[in-house]
Scaffold this active site. Structure first.
Site, short mmCIF file in Angstrom:
data_model
loop_
_atom_site.label_atom_id
_atom_site.label_comp_id
_atom_site.label_asym_id
_atom_site.label_seq_id
_atom_site.Cartn_x
_atom_site.Cartn_y
_atom_site.Cartn_z
N ARG A 114 21.26 10.11 -77.66
CA ARG A 114 22.26 9.61 -76.71
C ARG A 114 22.23 10.42 -75.39
NH1 ARG A 114 22.21 6.51 -80.37
NH2 ARG A 114 23.97 5.39 -81.27
N SER A 134 30.76 3.71 -80.50
CA SER A 134 31.03 5.06 -81.00
C SER A 134 31.62 5.90 -79.89
CB SER A 134 29.74 5.73 -81.47
OG SER A 134 29.18 5.05 -82.54
N GLU A 172 31.07 10.41 -76.40
CA GLU A 172 29.86 9.69 -75.98
C GLU A 172 30.04 8.97 -74.64
OE1 GLU A 172 27.59 7.43 -79.15
OE2 GLU A 172 27.41 6.04 -77.48
#
Ligand code: EPU
Length: 339
Positions: free
Chosen positions: A166, A239, A335
């Protein structure tokens, strides 16, 4: 001059959390020329530029004192082809999932595990999107970005992008690179990745013995739809936390009180823990405070039941972070990009 700059625009339709903040200026870029115009506008009016794609990885906690530029450029084309596969180029504003379906319909494999991820093609490299054992970097060929400092176009190949979990160069230098189009290396002969979680089992349950990439895509759409809320009906940004990387010693310490802790050993000896598991164990699954909540089926996902503000969602995230740190000694990293 085609760029249509509007003043004082609600960003509610442009972020999947559905947070209602306003942008001082707002415009959509349909072409490279529009992007150049937006850069010039930003300099001329001394207003910062904030670039968004699908707004699916974004938490807006206040009005945006900037020119918000939504990438809306479209176009999908094969730029190179041989008997094994093709390099497919897509403009930054192409919505991700329809692009995946388009490549599958052309008989090209590679993106099937990344089905149904919200967002746009241009945003996908920013955080190296990933799901079910495949990350964007595994199928990435190259991209074209504009250097916001010099206005020059630059090509990036895989090694330039510094992709991580990520993470990418573009995420770490958010105000430097503006991604215009991305190229993917796809294949006519499929090497399927079925070993993550329930994918293989799902296909077997359906009696599919020799799955095609399209079968895999459909199975993943079904799995995702069962657990992850559709932003069109329940505001969310996928997420909200990354799965944290911790030391083997930390896992051993957690196992003393929680023998069922879910973790995936990494090549470097660290362990990637399932943040959703930690959050669920701490009792947050299904928690709701006003309109800000933790999804009842997947604890990694924060949801907006209607009128939650970005500040309320952020406050909930911070409470969860503090609690997980206190209970497990693990720092959870958010995130989405925060503003
Ligand atoms: N788990 C729980 N409780 C929960 C959620 C998960 O115990 O509430 C446990 C599951 O039982 C499982 C483990 O955690 O053993 C992992 O769960 P899952 O396979 O659902 O994946 P995840 O780690 O929760 C990651 C990605 C998702 C991606 C899935 C599938 C991150 C931060 N998230 O989630 O990506 O779709 O794997 O590959 O890496 C996103 O980034 O927005 C996203 C949705």
């Amino acid at each position: 001059m085609t760029l249509n700059v509007q003043h004082d625009v609600s960003l509610k339709p442009y972020n999947t959390f559905g947070v209602n903040v306003r942008a001082r200026r707002f415009a959509e870029a349909f072409s490279d020329d529009d992007v150049c115009e937006a850069l010039a506008y930003s300099t001329r009016h001394d207003v910062p530029l904030m670039v968004i794609g699908g707004g699916s990885n974004l938490l807006l906690t206040r009005d945006v004192d900037a020119l918000v530029l939504r990438m809306a450029s479209r176009g999908i084309r094969i730029v190179h082809e041989d008997c094994d596969g093709a390099i497919v180029e897509a403009e930054a504003g192409e919505p991700w999932h329809p692009f995946v379906l388009d490549t599958l319909a052309q008989g090209l494999a590679g993106l099937e595990n990344l089905s149904l991820i919200p967002g746009t093609v241009g945003a996908a490299p920013m955080q190296n999107i990933g799901a079910y054992g495949v990350e964007l970097k595994d199928v990435f060929h190259s991209l074209t970005a504009i250097d916001r400092h010099s206005g020059e176009l630059r090509e990036f190949v895989l090694a330039d992008c510094e992709f991580g979990y990520r993470d990418s160069l573009f995420k770490r230098q958010p105000n430097r690179w503006l991604i215009l189009r991305v190229r993917f290396k796809l294949s006519y002969s499929a090497t399927l990745h079925l070993d993550y979680g329930p994918v293989r089992q799902r296909l077997e349950e359906q009696g599919i013995k020799e799955p095609s990439p399209m079968h895999v895509s459909r199975a993943i759409c079904a799995i995702r739809s069962e657990k992850l809320p559709d932003p069109a009906t329940l505001g969310n940004a996928g997420s909200f936390f990354k799965n944290p990387l911790v030391s083997a010693e930390r896992v051993a310490a957690i196992k003393l009180t929680h023998p069922g802790v879910v973790g995936y050993p990494q090549a470097d000896g660290q362990v990637k823990l399932a943040a959703g598991w930690l959050i669920e164990q701490a009792g947050w699954k299904g928690f709701r405070d006003g309109d800000a909540g933790v999804h009842a089926l997947q604890s990694l996902v924060l949801v907006n039941y209607g009128q939650a503000s970005g500040e309320q969602l952020l406050a909930l995230a911070q409470r969860i972070q503090a609690d997980i740190f206190e209970r497990f000694g693990v720092a959870l990293e958010m995130e989405p990009n925060l503003y």
